[in-house]
Structures are given as structure tokens and as C-alpha cells.
Design an enzyme around this catalytic site. Sequence first.
Site, PDB file in Angstrom:
ATOM      1  N   SER A  54       0.817  -1.212   0.000  1.00 43.50           N
ATOM      2  CA  SER A  54       0.000   0.000   0.000  1.00 43.50           C
ATOM      3  C   SER A  54       0.854   1.266   0.000  1.00 43.50           C
ATOM      4  CB  SER A  54      -0.937  -0.063   1.211  1.00 43.50           C
ATOM      5  OG  SER A  54      -2.057   0.711   0.965  1.00 43.50           O
ATOM      6  N   HIS A  98      -7.474  -5.743  -0.193  1.00 44.59           N
ATOM      7  CA  HIS A  98      -6.250  -4.952  -0.035  1.00 44.59           C
ATOM      8  C   HIS A  98      -5.453  -5.472   1.165  1.00 44.59           C
ATOM      9  CE1 HIS A  98      -3.968  -1.249  -0.449  1.00 44.59           C
ATOM     10  NE2 HIS A  98      -4.101  -1.024   0.847  1.00 44.59           N
TER      11      HIS A  98
HETATM   12  C1  GTR Z   1      -5.412   4.540   1.490  1.00 41.92           C
HETATM   13  C2  GTR Z   1      -4.826   5.317   0.360  1.00 41.92           C
HETATM   14  C3  GTR Z   1      -4.077   4.397  -0.536  1.00 41.92           C
HETATM   15  C4  GTR Z   1      -3.189   3.437   0.227  1.00 41.92           C
HETATM   16  C5  GTR Z   1      -3.744   3.042   1.568  1.00 41.92           C
HETATM   17  C6  GTR Z   1      -2.749   2.486   2.576  1.00 41.92           C
HETATM   18  O1  GTR Z   1      -6.230   5.248   2.289  1.00 41.92           O
HETATM   19  O2  GTR Z   1      -5.861   5.941  -0.323  1.00 41.92           O
HETATM   20  O3  GTR Z   1      -3.352   5.128  -1.490  1.00 41.92           O
HETATM   21  O4  GTR Z   1      -1.929   3.942   0.355  1.00 41.92           O
HETATM   22  O5  GTR Z   1      -4.322   4.081   2.229  1.00 41.92           O
HETATM   23  O6  GTR Z   1      -1.580   2.809   2.577  1.00 41.92           O
HETATM   24  O7  GTR Z   1      -3.197   1.713   3.419  1.00 41.92           O
END
Ligand code: GTR
Length: 433
Positions: A267, A408
Site C-alpha cells: 500500500s 487490499h
Molecule cells: C489509502 C490510500 C491508498 C493506500 C492506503 C494504505 O487510504 O488511499 O493510497 O496507500 O491508504 O496505505 O493503506
Amino acid sequence: MKTMKTLFVSVLAFTFLLSSSRAQEFEPNYEESKVPDYELPDPLIFPDGEKVNTPSEWEKRRKQILQLFENHVYGKMPGKPEGMSFEERKNIPGALDGLATLKEIRIHVEQNNQKHHFDLLLFIPNEPKKPVPVFLGLNFDGNQTVHPNKNITITDAWVSNDDDYNIHNHQATEATRGMKQTRWPVERILDRGYALATIYYGEIDPDYDDGYKNGIHPLFDQEYLDTDEGNNCASIGAWAWGLSRGADYLEQDPAIDNEKMAVLGHSRLGKTALWAGATDQRFDIVISNCSGCGGAALSRRQFGETVGRINNSFPHWFCENFKKYNQNEEALPVDQHMLMALMAPRPVIAASAEEDQWADPKGEFLSVKHAAPVYKLLGKKCLPVEEMPVINRPVYNTTGYVIRDGGHDLNNYNWEIYLNFADEHFNKTWPTK
Ligand code: GTR
């Protein structure tokens, strides 16, 4: 009276425009048919229109592209600090039931009369008895969250509050031990003959917008913070800088094979791993896990999270200039396939997740795909497919891509792929379990 009326109408029109552009920003697109037409900048064309034909011409072009990313996306990257030392605070040879040596290294950095430190947690397999390859990645919540082992020091740096783990006042607690262990299959990594190193990203730079006053930012010279130029080293730059300091330690630890260092991240930390891989070629393999916008995903597709959206939610992650591309992606002098190309000829793999549309899996695939001309110029084989592969079917040569089922996250399935990818590229010769 007439001027008053004109003023009123203009204010009304302005408010309408503002709210409709906000509405646009807050309704992410998830439909392929609504992806705008776009043309990607060609990594193999110099600004004067000349073609890059040889590896040595690529070296010249590579510097230009790196500079474009510094100036427009992540900000300038400072070099090694004036002062740096490694303090071994723990060295436990029989840790994890004899499987590993657990070390904690405090990395002290010093510059411009400012000091800072952060801790690297390192697990080294006790077998094989020879220098081993290593995975280095930042973690989100403190080194103690990676594994429940009681020897791991609980971070005393700022952490996000979390009622489930009894975190109030931004202080980590005992309850957080092992809280993120599903992301770090430590024993499995060790069994496969790899060391694992990790640093809590918040010890390098706390993840909130504070005008770059805390973490390692005070060490940087004005030229790296000066917002007049708009290419200030923001938080992703700071975290990537911390990864390079981790590499400084690892490359001199005799237990580590310093020609086999893989950097990985999930992420926002996947975006960081990519930027670290681009700026520091000591990373021999670069792994992006669900890194999305500002990571592996092409910005021009404006699918899921967009440049405007990310800059709005996280104004401290990228340099000031990146904000010029809010809802204006086509003006970017780069796109993320060029970031992938900066890894060449080193192996790079991007992973997406089926349910993680916010990170634009297709955009992640396409940036790996469109880095191919650079890899080919350097004599490397790229993705063995032209179209996105089906779910759970990793495809790779020197560049790779996989989309797995689920959401995710970074999980065991991802790690198996990264271990296989590393085995292949590091020509690992000892048997694995
Ligand atoms: C989210 C963000 C993403 C990603 C994520 C993370 O809120 O929109 O780009 O980086 O966080 O890092 O968990």
C-alpha cells in the site's frame, strides 16, 4: 448595483464550479468504459525527440526520468547523512525455537546538528550457515506487530490510535504484539533461507501532516524542504530514505548477502518501496504489493484513487508540485510505467488484489507492461503475457505481475510468490522446505 449583481452571479458560478469539481473528485470511477483516452510518455525518447537506442543512452535518460519524478512526484531525495552509526541493542541467537537470530539495530542518523534514530528488527535464519539474501520492508504499526515474540521492543514512537488494540494517545501497548503477523510469515521466510528486516515507518517520519517538522525531516538541508521549488522531500521520500539507511546497515552485516537485497512494501509502503528501488540501486529486487495511486498504478487512467484524491487525503505524502496534477493527470511529464522502468534491469514485481479496485489492478498491470521496452533494451525478458492474467496466476520473467483473489492486504499467498520470484532471481542453490 450592477457591480453587486455581477459579483453575486460570479460568486454563485464559482461556488457551483467548486462544488461540481469536488463532486468529481469524490466520486471515484470504477468503470473501464469511463477511463479517459490517454497517451503515455515514452521512456525511450529524449526531450528533444531523439530515440534512446543503447544501454548507455538509457543511463542518460534514466537520470532525466529520475529527476522528473523528484521534481513532480516524490520530491528530491537527500543522500547519506553526515553522521550515521549502528547500535546493536539485541542479538539473540536462539530465537523462535532456535530457528533464527533476532537482532535489533538502532540506526542513529545525524546532520545539521539534528539527531534522530529508528530501529531495524532483523531475523536471520540459523541455517544455512552462510550469508543469506534478505527482504527489507517497512511496517505500519511498530516492529512488535510483526511477530508476537516477547523480545521485540515495542515502539515508543507515534502510532495511530486503535480501540481494538487499546491504543490511545498514540502510544503502542503490549496488546499490539503480533497484531500484524498475518502480513509477515516470519518462520516461513526463514525456512526458505531468507532473512527478514523491518522498520516501523512512523519512527522514520510519523504519518500525519505536520509541515515536515518531525521524524527525520529536521535533518534535511533547506534545499530538500524548500517549497518554493515545489520539489520538497515529503513523507514517502522520507520513508524511502529510511529504507536506504536500512540497506546501509544490511550491506555491512556479515550474515547478509549484500548482493541479494529485496525491498518490499504494501500500500503506501508499496509506493515507498518503489521509490526506494528507483532511487537506490542497491535494492536488487523491488516488490510492490497493492501500491495503487502514486505507486504501480498509471495515474492517467484516473481509475479508483486519483492524484487529486490522494493529494487531498494525504497532502504530506508527495511533493507540492504533485498537486498541480490534481484532475490534470495528462499534464504529468511522467507516468508510473516510467517508475517501473527505473528499476531496470533489476527484477520488479507488482501484485494487485481483485477486490482492491481503489488501487486500480489493471493500471498496475499496465505500468509493468509498459516498462517492457526499457527492460528489452537492457536484454531482459518481460511479462510473458500481453493481457492481464486471470486471478491467482502469477506471470513473470524479470518483470512480473499477479492479481490474487481477496482484498487490499499482504498475505501468505503474496509471500509465496515473492519467495519464488526471489529464489529464481537470486539463483538460490540450497534446498528449501
Ligand atoms: C489509502 C490510500 C491508498 C493506500 C492506503 C494504505 O487510504 O488511499 O493510497 O496507500 O491508504 O496505505 O493503506
